[in-house]
Design a protein around this motif. Structure first.
Motif, PDB file in Angstrom:
ATOM      1  N   MET A   1     -54.515  73.438 105.494  1.00 39.23           N
ATOM      2  CA  MET A   1     -53.252  74.172 105.408  1.00 39.23           C
ATOM      3  C   MET A   1     -53.312  75.366 106.358  1.00 39.23           C
ATOM      4  SD  MET A   1     -51.699  76.007 102.037  1.00 39.23           S
ATOM      5  CE  MET A   1     -50.629  77.388 102.184  1.00 39.23           C
ATOM      6  N   THR A   2     -52.366  75.392 107.259  1.00 38.69           N
ATOM      7  CA  THR A   2     -52.271  76.532 108.175  1.00 38.69           C
ATOM      8  C   THR A   2     -51.420  77.610 107.516  1.00 38.69           C
ATOM      9  OG1 THR A   2     -52.391  75.005 110.028  1.00 38.69           O
ATOM     10  CG2 THR A   2     -51.623  77.231 110.501  1.00 38.69           C
ATOM     11  N   THR A   3     -51.896  78.820 107.565  1.00 42.09           N
ATOM     12  CA  THR A   3     -51.158  79.900 106.911  1.00 42.09           C
ATOM     13  C   THR A   3     -49.866  80.233 107.648  1.00 42.09           C
ATOM     14  OG1 THR A   3     -51.250  82.192 106.154  1.00 42.09           O
ATOM     15  CG2 THR A   3     -52.550  81.651 108.106  1.00 42.09           C
ATOM     16  N   LYS A   4     -48.833  80.503 106.877  1.00 44.76           N
ATOM     17  CA  LYS A   4     -47.555  80.926 107.462  1.00 44.76           C
ATOM     18  C   LYS A   4     -47.532  82.435 107.702  1.00 44.76           C
ATOM     19  CE  LYS A   4     -44.865  77.130 105.512  1.00 44.76           C
ATOM     20  NZ  LYS A   4     -43.837  76.726 104.559  1.00 44.76           N
ATOM     21  N   LEU A   5     -48.622  83.085 107.348  1.00 43.21           N
ATOM     22  CA  LEU A   5     -48.707  84.533 107.553  1.00 43.21           C
ATOM     23  C   LEU A   5     -48.692  84.892 109.039  1.00 43.21           C
ATOM     24  CD1 LEU A   5     -51.338  85.452 104.831  1.00 43.21           C
ATOM     25  CD2 LEU A   5     -48.985  86.265 104.896  1.00 43.21           C
ATOM     26  N   THR A   6     -49.011  83.921 109.900  1.00 46.84           N
ATOM     27  CA  THR A   6     -49.027  84.196 111.338  1.00 46.84           C
ATOM     28  C   THR A   6     -47.640  84.571 111.865  1.00 46.84           C
ATOM     29  OG1 THR A   6     -48.801  81.824 111.746  1.00 46.84           O
ATOM     30  CG2 THR A   6     -51.026  82.736 111.855  1.00 46.84           C
ATOM     31  N   LYS A   7     -46.605  84.227 111.101  1.00 51.06           N
ATOM     32  CA  LYS A   7     -45.246  84.604 111.534  1.00 51.06           C
ATOM     33  C   LYS A   7     -45.117  86.128 111.620  1.00 51.06           C
ATOM     34  CE  LYS A   7     -43.100  84.709 106.931  1.00 51.06           C
ATOM     35  NZ  LYS A   7     -42.128  84.108 106.022  1.00 51.06           N
TER      36      LYS A   7
ATOM     37  N   LEU B   1     -53.185  76.922  97.228  1.00 54.66           N
ATOM     38  CA  LEU B   1     -54.594  76.593  97.446  1.00 54.66           C
ATOM     39  C   LEU B   1     -55.336  76.452  96.112  1.00 54.66           C
ATOM     40  CD1 LEU B   1     -55.272  78.963 100.466  1.00 54.66           C
ATOM     41  CD2 LEU B   1     -55.287  76.470 100.523  1.00 54.66           C
ATOM     42  N   LEU B   2     -54.982  77.306  95.163  1.00 55.37           N
ATOM     43  CA  LEU B   2     -55.599  77.235  93.840  1.00 55.37           C
ATOM     44  C   LEU B   2     -55.274  75.897  93.179  1.00 55.37           C
ATOM     45  CD1 LEU B   2     -57.336  79.071  92.078  1.00 55.37           C
ATOM     46  CD2 LEU B   2     -55.255  79.841  90.945  1.00 55.37           C
ATOM     47  N   ALA B   3     -54.039  75.435  93.350  1.00 55.53           N
ATOM     48  CA  ALA B   3     -53.636  74.145  92.778  1.00 55.53           C
ATOM     49  C   ALA B   3     -54.468  73.013  93.385  1.00 55.53           C
ATOM     50  CB  ALA B   3     -52.143  73.915  93.025  1.00 55.53           C
TER      51      ALA B   3
ATOM     52  N   ALA C   1     -62.127  79.239  86.196  1.00 53.91           N
ATOM     53  CA  ALA C   1     -61.376  77.979  86.285  1.00 53.91           C
ATOM     54  C   ALA C   1     -60.509  77.775  85.048  1.00 53.91           C
ATOM     55  CB  ALA C   1     -62.331  76.810  86.469  1.00 53.91           C
ATOM     56  N   ILE C   2     -61.050  78.125  83.887  1.00 53.20           N
ATOM     57  CA  ILE C   2     -60.272  78.018  82.640  1.00 53.20           C
ATOM     58  C   ILE C   2     -59.130  79.034  82.652  1.00 53.20           C
ATOM     59  CG2 ILE C   2     -60.353  78.403  80.143  1.00 53.20           C
ATOM     60  CD1 ILE C   2     -63.271  77.263  80.263  1.00 53.20           C
ATOM     61  N   ALA C   3     -59.446  80.265  83.074  1.00 54.82           N
ATOM     62  CA  ALA C   3     -58.430  81.334  83.103  1.00 54.82           C
ATOM     63  C   ALA C   3     -57.273  80.973  84.043  1.00 54.82           C
ATOM     64  CB  ALA C   3     -59.073  82.643  83.544  1.00 54.82           C
ATOM     65  N   LYS C   4     -57.574  80.281  85.143  1.00 49.28           N
ATOM     66  CA  LYS C   4     -56.533  79.908  86.117  1.00 49.28           C
ATOM     67  C   LYS C   4     -55.871  78.574  85.776  1.00 49.28           C
ATOM     68  CE  LYS C   4     -57.064  83.443  88.854  1.00 49.28           C
ATOM     69  NZ  LYS C   4     -56.038  84.438  88.977  1.00 49.28           N
ATOM     70  N   GLY C   5     -56.272  77.969  84.664  1.00 46.27           N
ATOM     71  CA  GLY C   5     -55.632  76.713  84.236  1.00 46.27           C
ATOM     72  C   GLY C   5     -56.068  75.504  85.052  1.00 46.27           C
ATOM     73  N   LEU C   6     -57.208  75.597  85.735  1.00 44.19           N
ATOM     74  CA  LEU C   6     -57.670  74.474  86.555  1.00 44.19           C
ATOM     75  C   LEU C   6     -58.364  73.408  85.699  1.00 44.19           C
ATOM     76  CD1 LEU C   6     -59.131  76.471  89.587  1.00 44.19           C
ATOM     77  CD2 LEU C   6     -56.945  75.276  89.473  1.00 44.19           C
ATOM     78  N   ILE C   7     -58.994  73.857  84.606  1.00 41.74           N
ATOM     79  CA  ILE C   7     -59.663  72.928  83.687  1.00 41.74           C
ATOM     80  C   ILE C   7     -59.376  73.360  82.266  1.00 41.74           C
ATOM     81  CG2 ILE C   7     -61.558  72.241  85.224  1.00 41.74           C
ATOM     82  CD1 ILE C   7     -63.296  74.345  83.781  1.00 41.74           C
ATOM     83  N   LYS C   8     -59.614  72.420  81.344  1.00 42.97           N
ATOM     84  CA  LYS C   8     -59.514  72.747  79.914  1.00 42.97           C
ATOM     85  C   LYS C   8     -60.926  72.944  79.405  1.00 42.97           C
ATOM     86  CE  LYS C   8     -55.245  70.242  79.257  1.00 42.97           C
ATOM     87  NZ  LYS C   8     -54.577  69.075  78.711  1.00 42.97           N
ATOM     88  N   GLU C   9     -61.048  73.821  78.433  1.00 42.37           N
ATOM     89  CA  GLU C   9     -62.361  74.128  77.895  1.00 42.37           C
ATOM     90  C   GLU C   9     -62.968  72.911  77.225  1.00 42.37           C
ATOM     91  OE1 GLU C   9     -64.511  78.033  76.044  1.00 42.37           O
ATOM     92  OE2 GLU C   9     -62.360  77.868  76.022  1.00 42.37           O
TER      93      GLU C   9
END
Length: 201
Positions: A1-7, A113-115, A193-201
């Protein structure tokens, strides 16, 4: 993924260009005023050499007034250029807006990116649990060696059974402690990872 921040780089260049254009316009005025000053000084020298004293004085006074106005104009333009070079390229409103836009864009990209981490983190969890099972099984086997095969207490280090041929104590492995373990790595990232909802405990 190329960042759009370069704009924002292009936007920053546009702000700088806008500022440079203002300075260039003022430099053109300064150049014209400097040329006018040089011509006026040359005209004063000529006026002072006129045969007709009255015309000479009148012309010299007029030219000196023009020279004074030109000098003031040069000073004014020089001050304006210096001020523009030192002043911010953004207004207070633009400053706050641009920071807000940068943070909003960066947050959007970080969330995306987190997703993308969800699948690999779940794969790491799966591997970590498999490694945990390997460790548990190895422990069970080591305990079985002590209990069922040698029929000795693993904590009885004074037993002759644990000494080598020279009588030196060789402390046996009592439980499996891997030198590297995927579960340890997983354990370090699990909380976030749990706090960000990426995995379940």
């Amino acid at each position: 993924m190329t960042t759009k921040l370069t704009k924002f780089d292009d936007q920053f260049k546009e702000y700088a260009k806008r500022n440079d254009e203002r300075i260039n316009q003022l430099n053109a005025q300064l150049e014209a005023l400097t040329a006018k000053k040089a011509k006026t000084e040359a005209d004063i020298v000529k006026a002072e050499t006129l045969e007709n004293v009255e015309q000479s004085v009148k012309k010299t006074i007029e030219l000196n007034e023009t020279l004074e106005v030109t000098d003031r104009a040069i000073g004014f333009v020089q001050e304006k250029i210096a001020k523009i070079k030192d002043e911010p390229l953004l207004t207070k409103t633009e400053f706050r807006d641009i920071l807000s836009q940068i943070e909003t864009q960066a947050d959007t990209e970080m969330d995306a990116l987190l997703a993308k981490l969800k699948k690999p983190v779940n794969e790491i969890k799966k591997i970590a649990l498999e490694s945990r099972n390997v460790q548990i099984k190895a422990d069970e086997l080591i305990q079985a060696v002590y209990k069922d095969l040698i029929k000795k207490d693993p904590w009885d280090v004074m037993s002759n059974f644990y000494k080598d041929d020279n009588g030196a104590l060789v402390v046996p492995t009592k439980e499996y402690r891997p030198s590297s373990n995927p579960y340890y790595f997983y354990d370090r990232i699990k909380g976030n990872a749990i706090a960000k909802g990426l995995i379940k405990e």
